[in-house]
Design a protein around this motif. Sequence first.
Motif, PDB file in Angstrom:
ATOM      1  N   UNK A   1       6.700  -3.424  -9.754  1.00 40.04           N
ATOM      2  CA  UNK A   1       7.540  -4.611  -9.892  1.00 40.04           C
ATOM      3  C   UNK A   1       9.020  -4.247  -9.779  1.00 40.04           C
ATOM      4  N   UNK A   2       9.393  -3.141 -10.398  1.00 38.03           N
ATOM      5  CA  UNK A   2      10.796  -2.725 -10.348  1.00 38.03           C
ATOM      6  C   UNK A   2      11.241  -2.438  -8.921  1.00 38.03           C
ATOM      7  N   UNK A   3      10.381  -1.768  -8.162  1.00 36.38           N
ATOM      8  CA  UNK A   3      10.737  -1.422  -6.777  1.00 36.38           C
ATOM      9  C   UNK A   3      10.987  -2.687  -5.956  1.00 36.38           C
ATOM     10  N   UNK A   4      10.145  -3.692  -6.142  1.00 35.46           N
ATOM     11  CA  UNK A   4      10.327  -4.922  -5.349  1.00 35.46           C
ATOM     12  C   UNK A   4      11.531  -5.713  -5.816  1.00 35.46           C
TER      13      UNK A   4
ATOM     14  N   UNK B   1      11.490   6.597  -1.502  1.00 37.25           N
ATOM     15  CA  UNK B   1      12.474   7.258  -2.361  1.00 37.25           C
ATOM     16  C   UNK B   1      12.643   6.509  -3.683  1.00 37.25           C
ATOM     17  N   UNK B   2      12.776   5.198  -3.590  1.00 40.59           N
ATOM     18  CA  UNK B   2      12.979   4.396  -4.798  1.00 40.59           C
ATOM     19  C   UNK B   2      11.761   4.485  -5.716  1.00 40.59           C
ATOM     20  N   UNK B   3      10.585   4.420  -5.122  1.00 39.26           N
ATOM     21  CA  UNK B   3       9.362   4.484  -5.927  1.00 39.26           C
ATOM     22  C   UNK B   3       9.239   5.836  -6.621  1.00 39.26           C
TER      23      UNK B   3
ATOM     24  N   UNK C   1       0.811  -1.229   0.000  1.00 40.50           N
ATOM     25  CA  UNK C   1       0.000   0.000   0.000  1.00 40.50           C
ATOM     26  C   UNK C   1       0.841   1.274   0.000  1.00 40.50           C
ATOM     27  N   UNK C   2       1.980   1.249   0.686  1.00 41.87           N
ATOM     28  CA  UNK C   2       2.847   2.423   0.706  1.00 41.87           C
ATOM     29  C   UNK C   2       3.391   2.698  -0.700  1.00 41.87           C
ATOM     30  N   UNK C   3       3.913   1.660  -1.339  1.00 45.43           N
ATOM     31  CA  UNK C   3       4.461   1.828  -2.687  1.00 45.43           C
ATOM     32  C   UNK C   3       3.366   2.299  -3.639  1.00 45.43           C
TER      33      UNK C   3
END
Lengths: 154, 249
Positions: free
Chosen positions: B87-90, B112-114, B66-68
Amino acid sequence: MEQWPPAGDDALLAELGAALLDSGPVPEEFLDTALAAFSWRTVDAGWTVAELTFDSACDLAPAGALRSGGTDRTLTFHGGPVAMEIEVTRTGIVGQLSTGCDGRVSARTPDGRYEDVPMDAMGYFSMGPLPPGPVQFRARTAEYAMVTTWVLLR
Amino acid sequence: MTPTADAPEGAGPPADPSPAEEVSADPTPAGGPVPGVERASPAELVAAAGAGDERAWAELVRRYTPLVRSVIHAHGLDRADAADVHQTVWLRLVEHLGRLRESAALPAWLVTTTRRECHRLVRLGRRTQPFDPYDDSVDGHVGRLLLVDAASPDEDLLRAERQQALREAFAQLPARCRELLALLAADPPASYREVGDRLGIPIGSVGPTQARCLARLRRCPALAQYVRPPASGAEGTGGDRDGAVAARR
């Protein structure tokens, strides 16, 4: 600074409602791909992970850098002393590994499909267009094995 | 879709899609907490997942998807792009498990990454879709781009982290509290009579139960860390907030 969580129960309930609503039902494909990502955990254990250090899509080009004609996007990955540069064009991908040396480069997608091409003695390689979604490049030479971080090329 | 279905020999990841079913069948915590991973801190989950514990990974996915998604949502990507970023973030997190192990800063790292991946696609979209129905001048594009980039990242982050804290606290409540609060917080909210009928409690005790459940929500560690002395909030930097969320136990 405003107090948070809000002191009033009504306000807190409203925020809770928004938080639960925002989380909504998570589409199954989102969960599936996130869960499946874990199966890549040990695949490249021991390989150097090259981080994305430059992306023309969102970084300012270094002074003096000139994009060659037809290049849509340039990306640079660094893994230790070795850099990999990728140019994305309409017809595919050309790239170079900074340690010019015979070897092979592959690109792969999260479902395991991949393209594998040779590198020439100067470290140059080229491949066709890659599918949408995250991809990852791996380069192996006689002395060096590196895998880039996952990246969206589109 | 698992990555193993059509993977070429030797190129795909090891075949073990087993954790997927449990979690995707019940992405919300309404079914009651599984002992163990549900109460683990982010740092503990990251460490366990880094050591190969698939249940810890599944819990990270359940807890932080949910955060992403809320960060992705704030950037207005279409569904295909949103799915790609997610998908990329995970996948990135899998790579980073080892390096995050000593840090409790997972939520901030995810945000940050997202954000970074969203920005990439927003900028690429500008280049690959030259026709903007509202403004097709170069200035228009630049203006729109700057707007997106400048959309008060601190507020985005703050909102996403607060919502995450609320959801985490909510997940720690007893099942009856969750049910009652979910009914009352819905849009439109259920009436006290409906709540009383659904939960089999007298209508007169719905209000007091709601108050008790909300008090309990406030005391959950995920929220309690936000309660601070009234005069101390003068700084309010992003770093403080990151630390506050990250330090949750």
